[in-house]
Motif scaffolding. Structure first.
Motif, PDB file in Angstrom:
ATOM      1  N   GLN A 111       0.788  -0.992   0.011  1.00  0.00           N
ATOM      2  CA  GLN A 111      -0.031   0.030  -0.042  1.00  0.00           C
ATOM      3  C   GLN A 111       0.800   1.202  -0.101  1.00  0.00           C
ATOM      4  N   LYS A 112       1.904   1.375   0.777  1.00  0.00           N
ATOM      5  CA  LYS A 112       2.673   2.487   0.897  1.00  0.00           C
ATOM      6  C   LYS A 112       3.556   2.775  -0.171  1.00  0.00           C
ATOM      7  N   TYR A 113       3.900   1.759  -1.041  1.00  0.00           N
ATOM      8  CA  TYR A 113       4.567   1.940  -2.173  1.00  0.00           C
ATOM      9  C   TYR A 113       3.864   1.638  -3.474  1.00  0.00           C
ATOM     10  N   ASN A 114       2.792   1.652  -3.313  1.00  0.00           N
ATOM     11  CA  ASN A 114       1.878   1.516  -4.391  1.00  0.00           C
ATOM     12  C   ASN A 114       1.839   0.418  -5.623  1.00  0.00           C
ATOM     13  N   ILE A 115       2.277  -0.844  -4.940  1.00  0.00           N
ATOM     14  CA  ILE A 115       2.644  -1.962  -5.699  1.00  0.00           C
ATOM     15  C   ILE A 115       1.309  -2.728  -5.719  1.00  0.00           C
ATOM     16  N   PRO A 116       0.678  -3.002  -6.948  1.00  0.00           N
ATOM     17  CA  PRO A 116      -0.846  -3.546  -7.171  1.00  0.00           C
ATOM     18  C   PRO A 116      -1.115  -4.804  -6.326  1.00  0.00           C
ATOM     19  N   THR A 117      -1.930  -4.804  -5.399  1.00  0.00           N
ATOM     20  CA  THR A 117      -2.358  -5.876  -4.850  1.00  0.00           C
ATOM     21  C   THR A 117      -3.917  -5.850  -4.474  1.00  0.00           C
ATOM     22  N   ALA A 118      -4.521  -6.960  -3.876  1.00  0.00           N
ATOM     23  CA  ALA A 118      -6.025  -7.059  -3.485  1.00  0.00           C
ATOM     24  C   ALA A 118      -6.212  -5.832  -2.549  1.00  0.00           C
ATOM     25  N   GLU A 119      -7.224  -5.140  -2.437  1.00  0.00           N
ATOM     26  CA  GLU A 119      -7.619  -4.272  -1.290  1.00  0.00           C
ATOM     27  C   GLU A 119      -7.983  -5.054  -0.135  1.00  0.00           C
ATOM     28  N   TYR A 120      -7.522  -4.270   0.987  1.00  0.00           N
ATOM     29  CA  TYR A 120      -7.420  -5.161   2.143  1.00  0.00           C
ATOM     30  C   TYR A 120      -7.914  -4.479   3.508  1.00  0.00           C
ATOM     31  N   LYS A 121      -7.859  -4.992   4.640  1.00  0.00           N
ATOM     32  CA  LYS A 121      -8.160  -4.401   6.122  1.00  0.00           C
ATOM     33  C   LYS A 121      -7.729  -5.273   6.857  1.00  0.00           C
ATOM     34  N   VAL A 122      -7.095  -4.762   7.743  1.00  0.00           N
ATOM     35  CA  VAL A 122      -6.265  -5.771   8.957  1.00  0.00           C
ATOM     36  C   VAL A 122      -7.131  -5.603  10.212  1.00  0.00           C
ATOM     37  N   PHE A 123      -7.384  -6.937  10.808  1.00  0.00           N
ATOM     38  CA  PHE A 123      -7.970  -6.742  12.035  1.00  0.00           C
ATOM     39  C   PHE A 123      -7.365  -7.572  12.990  1.00  0.00           C
ATOM     40  N   ASN A 124      -7.242  -7.129  14.405  1.00  0.00           N
ATOM     41  CA  ASN A 124      -6.927  -7.775  15.778  1.00  0.00           C
ATOM     42  C   ASN A 124      -7.965  -8.290  16.448  1.00  0.00           C
ATOM     43  N   ASN A 125      -9.155  -8.334  15.973  1.00  0.00           N
ATOM     44  CA  ASN A 125     -10.321  -8.373  16.804  1.00  0.00           C
ATOM     45  C   ASN A 125     -11.389  -9.141  16.180  1.00  0.00           C
ATOM     46  N   PRO A 126     -11.824 -10.507  16.490  1.00  0.00           N
ATOM     47  CA  PRO A 126     -12.637 -11.203  15.546  1.00  0.00           C
ATOM     48  C   PRO A 126     -14.105 -10.362  15.295  1.00  0.00           C
ATOM     49  N   GLU A 127     -14.698  -9.969  16.345  1.00  0.00           N
ATOM     50  CA  GLU A 127     -15.986  -9.250  16.289  1.00  0.00           C
ATOM     51  C   GLU A 127     -15.848  -8.098  15.092  1.00  0.00           C
ATOM     52  N   GLN A 128     -14.776  -7.473  15.100  1.00  0.00           N
ATOM     53  CA  GLN A 128     -14.959  -6.468  14.126  1.00  0.00           C
ATOM     54  C   GLN A 128     -14.566  -6.740  12.747  1.00  0.00           C
ATOM     55  N   ALA A 129     -13.881  -7.833  12.717  1.00  0.00           N
ATOM     56  CA  ALA A 129     -13.595  -8.495  11.309  1.00  0.00           C
ATOM     57  C   ALA A 129     -14.841  -9.131  10.804  1.00  0.00           C
ATOM     58  N   TYR A 130     -15.492  -9.759  11.756  1.00  0.00           N
ATOM     59  CA  TYR A 130     -16.861 -10.515  11.284  1.00  0.00           C
ATOM     60  C   TYR A 130     -18.025  -9.326  10.801  1.00  0.00           C
ATOM     61  N   ALA A 131     -17.848  -8.257  11.743  1.00  0.00           N
ATOM     62  CA  ALA A 131     -18.821  -7.248  11.416  1.00  0.00           C
ATOM     63  C   ALA A 131     -18.566  -6.535  10.130  1.00  0.00           C
TER      64      ALA A 131
END
Ligand code: AMP
Ligand code: GLY
Length: 425
Positions: A111-131
């Motif tokens: 993301q920082k260096y603009n290298i093409p990859t799938a869009e994403y989000k990081v989670f450290n909490n299962p409820e938030q990931a599920y929501a």
């Protein structure tokens, strides 16, 4: 020169066979190796993840060069320990191996260096990931454990229930241990997959010939994900035009980004790519040679691999020209019945023809010699590999050799290369 190879699978056998071709090499050692490797190298019963024991072994045998092949010792810093003890090595240090060791790290880097990859989000909490997945309501959803997970840390959830179960297994049941403290949830991409391994000394990057893995256990890309059931090289989807685009948008930017981050990568960097409608994108980075990609790439290498390892070590890779053969190569993995789930070991193997007749070579992945007999000792047992003037010839030769080898429970895919053949014709 005395070379020590750390690891004990089909990839390591392919590396050792190639190292053996070098006129500079007088002796090859391997730890722990396997039954087949013991015909090509002196094997020592030292675990590939036991860093102090590997350093001790390198000292004992006075190794001139150590090649660390598997992911876990690289991510744990085995190269740093070997370098500190004065050994020359091939493989990234711990700081650089994080590119495979943490998916959160590699996604943030892209993301920082603009290298093409799938869009994403990081989670450290299962409820938030599920929501998040529930609100987004786009399936399949891709869920990845942050850390190493024996190649099994990716869940492609077809619906909300599967997503919830996946998050629960990774983050709460901790089926991959601490690797599941964080997860990446990412966009599902479609398109042909390509594996590109590349030599890099941290300044310059020299991609090897391309390949295509077949990750699912069963024909038609059905069944569970495995370490890889077979490979072909070249990958017909990877045209010269796409290669140039990857060099400009992915390979060079990645090498430069790692250098800029103070994590100069030296070794083999594996780019797992998907050729999407919107151009090539990175699915994953691995900090090492792929298995079974190495088995179809290295037979095509014409340059002395020791010259390459030394150039990477000395950071003079740009001065070296690396030559490849125009032949095609195919590898069919013979696995134990039940793999990638539980399987039995110790079955006697028959029908193995020694030697490299007719461009066929059988790399051993999970074999052992017990009471003078060769027996199965792992999930993936062999990578039956053949070179040919074209892909069809390579596949015919590999399958004809694969059919002749027997052991109880032998299981292999009958459609390795089928998709690639269609793309060629
Ligand atoms: P990996 O362990 O990261 O190689 O992932 C295993 C397999 O999951 C890959 O070879 C892909 O086939 C698939 N995969 C991983 N990420 C994605 C994605 N974002 N979209 C579609 N398929 C994916
Ligand atoms: N064949 C995929 C890997 O080595 O991770």
């Amino acid at each position: 020169m005395k070379v020590l190879v750390v690891g004990g699978g089909g990839r390591e056998h392919a590396l050792i066979k190639k190292i053996k071709e070098s006129p500079k090499v007088t002796q090859i050692a391997c730890c722990p190796g396997n039954g087949g490797i013991s015909y090509d190298a002196v094997c020592y019963p030292v675990s590939a993840v036991d860093t102090p024991a590997v350093v001790e072994l390198a000292r004992k045998i006075k190794a001139d060069f150590v090649v660390v092949a598997p992911d876990d010792p690289l991510v744990a810093g085995m190269v740093d320990a070997l370098n500190a003890a004065g050994f020359k090595t091939f493989g990234p240090n711990k700081a650089a191996a994080i590119i495979e060791g943490s998916k959160v790290y590699s996604k943030n880097l892209m993301q920082k260096y603009n290298i093409p990859t799938a869009e994403y989000k990081v989670f450290n909490n299962p409820e938030q990931a599920y929501a998040y997945i529930k609100e987004k309501n786009e399936f399949p959803a891709v869920i990845k454990a942050d850390g190493l997970a024996l190649g099994k840390g990716v869940i492609i959830a077809e619906n909300l229930e599967e997503a919830e179960a996946g998050i629960h297994e990774i983050m709460e049941d901790k089926i991959f241990g601490e690797s599941g403290n964080n997860i990446v949830v990412e966009e599902f991409l479609t398109g042909p997959e390509v594996s590109v391994l590349a030599f890099t000394d941290g300044k310059c990057v020299k991609p090897m010939v391309s390949s295509m893995d077949h990750k699912r256990a069963l024909d038609g890309d059905k069944g569970l994900n495995t370490g890889g059931m077979g490979t072909v090289s070249p990958n017909p989807y990877y045209t010269d035009e796409i290669a140039a685009e990857c060099m400009e948008k992915i390979f060079l930017p990645t090498i430069k980004a790692m250098k800029k981050e103070g994590r100069t990568f030296k070794g083999c960097l594996y780019f797992g790519l998907m050729l999407t409608q919107k151009g090539p994108k990175v699915i994953e980075y691995n900090c090492r040679f792929g298995d079974p990609e190495t088995q179809v790439v290295l037979p095509r290498l014409k340059t002395d691999i020791i010259d390459i390892f030394e150039a990477v070590n000395n950071e003079t890779l740009s001065d070296l020209s690396i030559e490849w053969s125009d032949e095609a190569c195919a590898c069919v993995v013979l696995a134990s019945g039940g793999y990638p789930k539980s399987y039995k070991k110790g079955f006697e193997i028959s029908g193995l023809v020694n030697g490299q007749a007719n461009g066929v070579v059988v790399y051993h992945a999970g074999t052992a010699v017990e009471n003078g007999k060769l027996v199965t000792s792992g999930g993936r047992v062999f990578g039956v590999t053949a070179l040919g003037k074209n892909l069809k010839e390579a596949l015919d030769k590999a399958y004809s050799a694969a059919d002749k080898i027997n052991f109880d429970g032998k299981h292999y895919r009958k459609d390795i290369g089928a998709r690639a053949l269609k793309a060629v014709n």
